[in-house]
Every structure is written in C-alpha cells, then in structure tokens.
Scaffold this motif. Sequence first.
Motif, PDB file in Angstrom:
ATOM      1  N   ALA A 216       6.938  -1.852  57.345  1.00 20.14           N
ATOM      2  CA  ALA A 216       5.595  -2.437  57.286  1.00 20.14           C
ATOM      3  C   ALA A 216       5.478  -3.408  56.119  1.00 20.14           C
ATOM      4  CB  ALA A 216       4.552  -1.335  57.174  1.00 20.14           C
ATOM      5  N   TRP A 217       6.059  -3.060  54.961  1.00 26.76           N
ATOM      6  CA  TRP A 217       6.064  -4.002  53.838  1.00 26.76           C
ATOM      7  C   TRP A 217       6.850  -5.255  54.205  1.00 26.76           C
ATOM      8  CZ3 TRP A 217       2.578  -3.194  50.355  1.00 26.76           C
ATOM      9  CH2 TRP A 217       2.244  -1.913  49.925  1.00 26.76           C
ATOM     10  N   LEU A 218       8.000  -5.080  54.839  1.00 30.93           N
ATOM     11  CA  LEU A 218       8.834  -6.243  55.198  1.00 30.93           C
ATOM     12  C   LEU A 218       8.105  -7.169  56.162  1.00 30.93           C
ATOM     13  CD1 LEU A 218      12.323  -4.515  55.588  1.00 30.93           C
ATOM     14  CD2 LEU A 218      11.576  -6.025  53.737  1.00 30.93           C
ATOM     15  N   ARG A 219       7.370  -6.601  57.102  1.00 34.13           N
ATOM     16  CA  ARG A 219       6.609  -7.454  58.016  1.00 34.13           C
ATOM     17  C   ARG A 219       5.563  -8.259  57.254  1.00 34.13           C
ATOM     18  NH1 ARG A 219       7.731  -3.224  61.767  1.00 34.13           N
ATOM     19  NH2 ARG A 219       5.981  -1.953  61.041  1.00 34.13           N
ATOM     20  N   LEU A 411       1.047  -6.590  45.385  1.00 37.59           N
ATOM     21  CA  LEU A 411       1.465  -6.008  46.658  1.00 37.59           C
ATOM     22  C   LEU A 411       0.879  -6.859  47.781  1.00 37.59           C
ATOM     23  CD1 LEU A 411       0.764  -2.276  45.811  1.00 37.59           C
ATOM     24  CD2 LEU A 411       3.026  -3.244  46.264  1.00 37.59           C
ATOM     25  N   PRO A 412       1.618  -7.069  48.858  1.00 36.40           N
ATOM     26  CA  PRO A 412       1.068  -7.880  49.948  1.00 36.40           C
ATOM     27  C   PRO A 412       0.062  -7.085  50.761  1.00 36.40           C
ATOM     28  CG  PRO A 412       3.216  -7.051  50.568  1.00 36.40           C
ATOM     29  CD  PRO A 412       2.981  -6.602  49.138  1.00 36.40           C
ATOM     30  N   SER A 413      -0.952  -7.783  51.250  1.00 35.77           N
ATOM     31  CA  SER A 413      -1.947  -7.155  52.112  1.00 35.77           C
ATOM     32  C   SER A 413      -1.541  -7.337  53.563  1.00 35.77           C
ATOM     33  CB  SER A 413      -3.319  -7.763  51.873  1.00 35.77           C
ATOM     34  OG  SER A 413      -3.376  -9.035  52.475  1.00 35.77           O
ATOM     35  N   ARG A 414      -2.409  -6.939  54.471  1.00 38.71           N
ATOM     36  CA  ARG A 414      -2.140  -7.152  55.888  1.00 38.71           C
ATOM     37  C   ARG A 414      -2.044  -8.630  56.211  1.00 38.71           C
ATOM     38  NH1 ARG A 414      -5.660  -2.810  55.732  1.00 38.71           N
ATOM     39  NH2 ARG A 414      -4.926  -0.934  56.776  1.00 38.71           N
TER      40      ARG A 414
END
Length: 419
Positions: A216-219, A411-414
């Motif tokens: 999910a983080w990689l996406r 941190l990346p969000s959606r």
Amino acid sequence: MTAAKLRADAAPAPAPTSVSWTEARRRAYEAGTAAPLPITEVALAAADGLTLARPLTPLTDLPAFPTSSVDGFAVRGPGPWRVVGRVLAGGTPPALVEDGTAVEIATGAMLPDGAGAVLRVEESGRTADGRISGRLRDTPEWRSAGEEARAGEELLPAGSPVDPALIGLAASCGYDRLPVRRAPRAGLLVFGDELLTAGPPGAGRVRDALGPAVPAWLRRYGCDIGPADVIGPVADTLPAHVEALRSALADADLVCTTGGTMHGPVDHLHPALRELGAEYVVNTVAVRPGFPMLVARVTGRDGRDRFVAGLPGNPQSAIIALVTLVAPLLAGLQGRALPALPAVTLAGPVPGRGDQTHLALARVDPRDNTAHPVRHVGSAMLRGLALADGFALIAPHTQGVAGASVPLVPLPSRQGTLR
C-alpha cells in the motif's frame, strides 16, 4: 549451486560502514536517475499518477483565437450599433466590415474579425429603431489569442507528476495522449519463519504487519504492485532466498524485502545478494530507528538495472527505510525531482541520537505547522505511525528543542501528498 558453495557464501561478511542519512538519500536518488524507466504514451484518462516524460507544450496558441469573456455584443466603431449576426461558442462569426455594426456573442465564442470591443449584455440597451446602445468599458472583454500561452512554449517540465490539473491543461493544449514514464513494477518478499499471515499472534509467533502494509505504501509512491507480487514468508534458507529474489527480479523494477538485513544465523539477504552479483548502492544508514537497511543494484541479462531494497523486520524501522531509500529511488526511476523536505516547528523536545540522525514520528497541526511528537514509537510498534504525518528529522549531534524549525520527512497520503 552446490551446498558447499552456499555455505561459503553464507559466511559472515565484515560489518559495513554506515553512511549518513542525507548521503544515503542522495545515493538512492542518483541510482534511480541513472536507470530511468521506459517512456510510453498513454491516453489522458490513463495518465493520472504517472510522470511526464517530456515537457508539456501547447500544440496551438492558448486561446487559439480571440474569445469573448462575457455575454454581449462584439461591436465595430462608435455606437449605436446595428446587429448583423449572432455567434455562439463553437461557431464561426461573420466579419464586421462596417462601423456601427455588431454581432451578438456568447461567453467563449470566437470574436469576429473587425470587432474593436465587446459590450456586456447587462450594460446594453435598445434605441427606438432597434439598434444596440451602451457605454463600453475601458478594459477589453475578451481573451486574446496566445494570452495564456504560445504554441511550443514550455508549460511544465519533464518529471512533473501527472495529476487532474495537468491532464486538464494537456487537453486544453490539444493532446489526446501523453508521453510518460511507465509506473515502476514492484514486488515484496517477506522473510521470517516466525511470521503468521492470518489470525492473532501467539505461541512465539507474531503477525506479519509488513506484508499487507508495504504494498500500500509502494502504491502511494506510484508503484504497480498487486497481491500476486507479494511472496512469503520465504523459508529461512539461503537457497529459498536466492530463488525468491531471482524470480521476483525477473518481472519487477524494484523488489523490497522485509527482515534479514543484519548478519545473524538466519539472515540470508546479504549472501543471497552476493550470489546474484548485486552491487550495494547503500548498505546500512546512520539513522535511528532503522539503521540496518540497504539498496542494491542487480543488472539483468538484458543489461537493465533492477533494485533490491532491504527493509528491516521491525515495522517502524521498515517504514523509515521506505522514506529514506525507497522514496528517493522511485523518484529517480520516474524522472521526478528529489522531493524537498518541508520545515515544521517542534511543539516539544525531541532527543538526539548522538552521531546518528533521529527520525522521530510526529503529527503536524496544520493550523500553525507545529510537529507534535507521538507516543508508542518503538521500532516494533505501529501504533504511533498510525497517528503520524511523518518524521521530524533531528540531525546528528543535535537535540530537538521546542520551537526549533526542523525538516519533516513526510508519509504519503492516499493522494501521494501529506496526510
């Protein structure tokens, strides 16, 4: 590969020298930029989230022709004006060839040749003989051809992330397809016989938290990774590690692994990388938590470089490895700029870690841009991470003092931005 050779390859290697957090980030990014992903063309509707591979330039002037910015009358010469035609958006108006004439015009419609002004409909009137009258404003009521941009002018550089705004701009420029870097293909190998993949932990075994979370983080970093690209837990043997890595690298640009980054009795990642002829880009980073992390380069038979990112087994340390090494590596592969780190103001003290960089989980209050340290931040904990927006960066040989301005590693969000 013989058992004797595997035993020899498994011999402990000398402890590597840690590089600084800043140097590790730079190396990972430069490794990515040296191996850019292929360029492809995709329809506008399929471009969201990808990266522009060439500068965006208009195919025509923008606007391509003068357009009215109001509903009203395009007029020539002094009034009152006799109406000789009508033009709506999408139509081609008749030219105005005589003074004292006008064409009724809609917002966005093409301005007729010969027009010298546009009279707003709400500011117009009628004379007894049916002509249009009114006082013209001093400022033009139309958009001139090329007012926004000229044909061939660079609007956005290569490396720009494609988002809905860019897609709309590209459409207005006349594009049906865009040249982009294809999405990075990623895989994940989960190492550790002690891991459970379902149900609650117990009896000496712990639940795998990274197998579901890391994809999910990689996406969010732009990767293409699906359920079939996650393998594990991989058996704690060197042959199993070598085979799993070789198989995953056949299809992926980046393979992340979890655990096995140290040199313990069941840590087989380093000898497996030696077996594959890998070259370290980074091998351990002077950062806490998370120091036993790595990125290695593996050159395939086709001559193209693939990468292995070794994430520590402790969950928070693994996420620190993602933001430290994987995020800049992926930015480089996609041809994007290395993201600048925003500054935040510490709301409370944060301890330093001596000669190590300290990445401290923090929640950012958007009202005053203050970073509040969160609790439950042990390397094996995820509770604090679930509440955080990123990591406050405390440089080596310093302490985080309340009121100090420090970088934030987000941190990346959606949506791929700060949460």
